[in-house]
Design a protein around this motif. Structure first.
Motif, short mmCIF file in Angstrom:
data_model
loop_
_atom_site.label_atom_id
_atom_site.label_comp_id
_atom_site.label_asym_id
_atom_site.label_seq_id
_atom_site.Cartn_x
_atom_site.Cartn_y
_atom_site.Cartn_z
N SER A 1 18.80 -0.75 7.16
CA SER A 1 17.77 -0.06 7.94
C SER A 1 16.61 -0.97 8.30
CB SER A 1 17.22 1.13 7.14
OG SER A 1 18.20 2.11 6.99
N LYS A 2 16.03 -0.67 9.45
CA LYS A 2 14.80 -1.35 9.86
C LYS A 2 13.66 -0.76 9.04
CE LYS A 2 12.07 -2.21 14.05
NZ LYS A 2 11.40 -3.33 13.50
N THR A 3 12.96 -1.62 8.32
CA THR A 3 11.90 -1.17 7.41
C THR A 3 10.55 -1.75 7.81
OG1 THR A 3 12.26 -3.07 5.95
CG2 THR A 3 13.51 -1.06 5.45
N PRO A 4 9.48 -1.13 7.33
CA PRO A 4 8.16 -1.72 7.56
C PRO A 4 8.11 -3.12 6.97
CG PRO A 4 7.96 0.48 6.57
CD PRO A 4 9.41 0.10 6.55
N TYR A 5 7.47 -4.04 7.65
CA TYR A 5 7.30 -5.43 7.20
C TYR A 5 8.63 -6.15 6.99
CZ TYR A 5 2.51 -3.93 6.40
OH TYR A 5 1.24 -3.43 6.57
N GLY B 1 0.81 -1.22 0.00
CA GLY B 1 0.00 0.00 0.00
C GLY B 1 0.84 1.27 0.00
N HIS B 2 0.19 2.35 -0.37
CA HIS B 2 0.88 3.63 -0.50
C HIS B 2 1.31 4.21 0.84
CE1 HIS B 2 0.43 4.13 -4.82
NE2 HIS B 2 -0.72 3.48 -4.67
N GLN B 3 0.62 3.87 1.91
CA GLN B 3 1.04 4.35 3.23
C GLN B 3 2.41 3.76 3.59
OE1 GLN B 3 -1.66 3.49 6.48
NE2 GLN B 3 -1.14 5.46 7.42
N THR B 4 2.60 2.48 3.31
CA THR B 4 3.91 1.86 3.54
C THR B 4 4.94 2.46 2.60
OG1 THR B 4 2.90 -0.19 4.31
CG2 THR B 4 5.19 -0.32 3.54
N GLY B 5 4.54 2.71 1.36
CA GLY B 5 5.44 3.37 0.41
C GLY B 5 5.90 4.72 0.93
N ASP B 6 4.99 5.48 1.53
CA ASP B 6 5.34 6.77 2.11
C ASP B 6 6.33 6.61 3.27
OD1 ASP B 6 3.72 8.10 0.31
OD2 ASP B 6 2.09 8.43 1.74
#
Length: 136
Positions: free
Chosen positions: A83-87, A24-29
Motif C-alpha cells: 500500500s501507498k503510505t504516508p511518508y 506524529g499521531h495524525q500520521t498514525g491515525d
C-alpha cells in the motif's frame, strides 16, 4: 455450541509506536485508517472487521477452513505491505489465525488461540501470518 464454523484473524501493525513517535499521531491515525480500508477491501461480503484497540484489529470470517482463512490473511498482509503510505513508510503486519471449533470450544478460546498465534508471529520476526496450533 456456537453454531457454524468460523475463523478469527487477529492483526497487529508492526512497530506502530515508532510511527507515532517519529511522524506524529495524525500520521498514525492515517496508517490505522489505511489498514482498515485494506482489510475491508480484501475480505468477502459478510466478514466482520473491527479495531480491537491500539494497533490491533480482528476479522471474523464465517464458514472458512484454515487454508482459506490463512490465504485471506496473507492477501491482507501483502496488500498492506504494497500500500501507498504516508511518508512512503514500509508498513508490515502480523496476523494470527484460529478456527472454531478446532482451536477452542468458546469464543474466548478461539480468540485466545488467534492471540497466541499473533504472539508467535512476533517472536518469529514479524511481517508474517501464523496459524494457531490445535493444542492451543
Amino acid at each position: 455450541m456456537l453454531g457454524d464454523p468460523y475463523a478469527v484473524l487477529m492483526l497487529d501493525i508492526d512497530h506502530f509506536k515508532n510511527v507515532n513517535d517519529t511522524y506524529g499521531h495524525q500520521t498514525g491515525d492515517q496508517v490505522l485508517k489505511l489498514v482498515a480500508v485494506v482489510m475491508s477491501d480484501c475480505v468477502p461480503e459478510g466478514a466482520v472487521c473491527s479495531r480491537f484497540g491500539g494497533e490491533e484489529f480482528v476479522i471474523l470470517l464465517r464458514k472458512h477452513r484454515m487454508d482459506e482463512a490463512y490465504q485471506m490473511a496473507e492477501r491482507i498482509r501483502n496488500a498492506i505491505l504494497m500500500s501507498k503510505t504516508p511518508y512512503s513508510l514500509t508498513l508490515t503486519v502480523l496476523i494470527g489465525v484460529s478456527l472454531y471449533p478446532e482451536h477452542g470450544k468458546s469464543r474466548e478460546g478461539v480468540f485466545l488461540a488467534a492471540d497466541m498465534a499473533l504472539y508467535q508471529a512476533k517472536a518469529e520476526g514479524r511481517n508474517r501470518t501464523i496459524a494457531a496450533e490445535i493444542s492451543a
